[in-house]
Design an enzyme around this catalytic site. Sequence first.
Site, PDB file in Angstrom:
ATOM      1  N   GLU A 134     -21.253 -27.215  49.126  1.00 20.09           N
ATOM      2  CA  GLU A 134     -21.084 -28.383  50.003  1.00 20.09           C
ATOM      3  C   GLU A 134     -20.216 -28.022  51.200  1.00 20.09           C
ATOM      4  O   GLU A 134     -20.426 -28.513  52.309  1.00 20.09           O
ATOM      5  CB  GLU A 134     -20.480 -29.557  49.202  1.00 20.09           C
ATOM      6  CG  GLU A 134     -21.526 -30.154  48.268  1.00 20.09           C
ATOM      7  CD  GLU A 134     -20.978 -30.802  47.013  1.00 20.09           C
ATOM      8  OE1 GLU A 134     -19.768 -31.073  46.929  1.00 20.09           O
ATOM      9  OE2 GLU A 134     -21.780 -31.032  46.084  1.00 20.09           O
ATOM     10  N   GLY A 178     -25.834 -32.139  41.400  1.00 16.08           N
ATOM     11  CA  GLY A 178     -25.922 -33.589  41.591  1.00 16.08           C
ATOM     12  C   GLY A 178     -27.337 -34.134  41.520  1.00 16.08           C
ATOM     13  O   GLY A 178     -27.587 -35.268  41.906  1.00 16.08           O
ATOM     14  N   LYS A 192     -14.680 -33.430  43.501  1.00 19.27           N
ATOM     15  CA  LYS A 192     -15.171 -33.633  44.871  1.00 19.27           C
ATOM     16  C   LYS A 192     -14.352 -34.765  45.526  1.00 19.27           C
ATOM     17  O   LYS A 192     -13.170 -34.892  45.224  1.00 19.27           O
ATOM     18  CB  LYS A 192     -16.676 -33.910  44.860  1.00 19.27           C
ATOM     19  CG  LYS A 192     -17.421 -32.808  44.068  1.00 19.27           C
ATOM     20  CD  LYS A 192     -18.902 -32.841  44.188  1.00 19.27           C
ATOM     21  CE  LYS A 192     -19.480 -31.684  43.362  1.00 19.27           C
ATOM     22  NZ  LYS A 192     -20.928 -31.576  43.491  1.00 19.27           N
ATOM     23  N   GLU A 241     -23.670 -21.605  41.115  1.00 16.65           N
ATOM     24  CA  GLU A 241     -24.124 -22.988  41.244  1.00 16.65           C
ATOM     25  C   GLU A 241     -25.388 -23.041  42.100  1.00 16.65           C
ATOM     26  O   GLU A 241     -25.295 -23.093  43.337  1.00 16.65           O
ATOM     27  CB  GLU A 241     -23.036 -23.847  41.905  1.00 16.65           C
ATOM     28  CG  GLU A 241     -21.754 -23.917  41.116  1.00 16.65           C
ATOM     29  CD  GLU A 241     -20.982 -25.193  41.421  1.00 16.65           C
ATOM     30  OE1 GLU A 241     -20.599 -25.875  40.471  1.00 16.65           O
ATOM     31  OE2 GLU A 241     -20.784 -25.514  42.621  1.00 16.65           O
ATOM     32  N   SER A 282     -25.281 -30.030  37.494  1.00 19.98           N
ATOM     33  CA  SER A 282     -25.745 -31.054  36.540  1.00 19.98           C
ATOM     34  C   SER A 282     -25.418 -30.731  35.085  1.00 19.98           C
ATOM     35  O   SER A 282     -26.174 -31.099  34.187  1.00 19.98           O
ATOM     36  CB  SER A 282     -27.245 -31.308  36.710  1.00 19.98           C
ATOM     37  OG  SER A 282     -27.508 -31.824  37.999  1.00 19.98           O
ATOM     38  N   HIS A 305     -17.586 -23.453  47.962  1.00 16.91           N
ATOM     39  CA  HIS A 305     -18.543 -24.383  47.343  1.00 16.91           C
ATOM     40  C   HIS A 305     -19.710 -24.616  48.318  1.00 16.91           C
ATOM     41  O   HIS A 305     -19.504 -24.679  49.529  1.00 16.91           O
ATOM     42  CB  HIS A 305     -17.848 -25.707  47.002  1.00 16.91           C
ATOM     43  CG  HIS A 305     -18.690 -26.576  46.121  1.00 16.91           C
ATOM     44  ND1 HIS A 305     -19.736 -27.332  46.614  1.00 16.91           N
ATOM     45  CD2 HIS A 305     -18.676 -26.775  44.776  1.00 16.91           C
ATOM     46  CE1 HIS A 305     -20.320 -27.968  45.593  1.00 16.91           C
ATOM     47  NE2 HIS A 305     -19.689 -27.643  44.475  1.00 16.91           N
ATOM     48  N   ASN A 348     -14.854 -30.471  38.894  1.00 21.55           N
ATOM     49  CA  ASN A 348     -14.712 -30.560  40.344  1.00 21.55           C
ATOM     50  C   ASN A 348     -14.948 -32.018  40.701  1.00 21.55           C
ATOM     51  O   ASN A 348     -16.084 -32.481  40.678  1.00 21.55           O
ATOM     52  CB  ASN A 348     -15.748 -29.648  41.024  1.00 21.55           C
ATOM     53  CG  ASN A 348     -15.761 -29.833  42.537  1.00 21.55           C
ATOM     54  OD1 ASN A 348     -14.884 -30.491  43.101  1.00 21.55           O
ATOM     55  ND2 ASN A 348     -16.761 -29.264  43.197  1.00 21.55           N
TER      56      ASN A 348
HETATM   57  P1  13P Z   1     -22.698 -31.828  39.372  1.00 21.64           P
HETATM   58  O1  13P Z   1     -22.175 -31.428  38.028  1.00 21.64           O
HETATM   59  O2  13P Z   1     -22.381 -33.238  39.731  1.00 21.64           O
HETATM   60  O3  13P Z   1     -24.130 -31.441  39.549  1.00 21.64           O
HETATM   61  O4  13P Z   1     -21.867 -30.942  40.447  1.00 21.64           O
HETATM   62  C1  13P Z   1     -21.822 -29.586  40.281  1.00 21.64           C
HETATM   63  C2  13P Z   1     -20.854 -29.009  41.245  1.00 21.64           C
HETATM   64  O5  13P Z   1     -21.092 -28.968  42.434  1.00 21.64           O
HETATM   65  C3  13P Z   1     -19.567 -28.539  40.717  1.00 21.64           C
HETATM   66  O6  13P Z   1     -18.857 -27.822  41.681  1.00 21.64           O
END
Ligand code: 13P
Length: 250
Positions: free
Chosen positions: A96, A172, A11, A166, A212, A94, A9
């Site tokens: 976010e 992150g 982002k 997640e 992560s 997601h 992903n």
């Molecule tokens: P990270 O791997 O950067 O922690 O992000 C995870 C994520 O949100 C994947 O959708």
Amino acid sequence: MRKPVMAGNWKMNKTRDEALQFIYAVSDKLPSKDKLDSIICAPAIILRDLVKRQGDNLRIGAQNSHFAESGAYTGEVSPVMLSSTGVEYVILGHSERRAYFNETDETVNLKIKAALSHDLKPIVCCGESLEERENGTTHSVLEKQITLGLKDIKEEELETIIIAYEPIWAIGTGKVASAEMADEACGYIRSLIEKLYSKKASDKIRILYGGSVSTKSVSELMAQPNIDGGLVGGASLNADSFIELCEKAI
Ligand code: 13P
């Protein structure tokens, strides 16, 4: 029995040039699609460019979709538009998007239905916050997200859906959930699918862990019985690291 998945992903990262460089770097280095579904979910503006160059063993996904086919929704992208680019997957719900763009279990449900009706395969995200984990409410949070998110979705439609667990506190932050903790939550999601559908459906559905994931942690996570793959943010941005994640996933 369940084919593993490694989904990146990206982002809101990478310009068109950077994305194309990545695609050229990974294209003939990924495991065969018979062994692994390797997916990159990229910003909408570059999807068509990536689909054209995806090669045999990579598939492209979007990171969000509106639920309407068209209309007065300035700035949004519809499932019809996504489908016309040739993408195969779309991330929905997601954390976010739930946190910054007011997505709810109800809109996630509408988006899943819209994606399915346009032949897009949803990667549906769920997961608890740190406060919920510490309160001991992880299971009830997951139950609500899964039950409302999949409301009125038929068992045969479930076959094209991937679920991604997640935990928000692991995204992150570099704070990856322990393999046991991640497996326990994915196992709980699997038991919810059995309750809502059938044992057959719960045996079939692919559940990913995200938060992560790195080239260091991926093997132990993938060795867990309920984890079928990863949804990876940061570590999917570098071509060598994505190739290593894919190799370690099989
Ligand atoms: P990270 O791997 O950067 O922690 O992000 C995870 C994520 O949100 C994947 O959708």
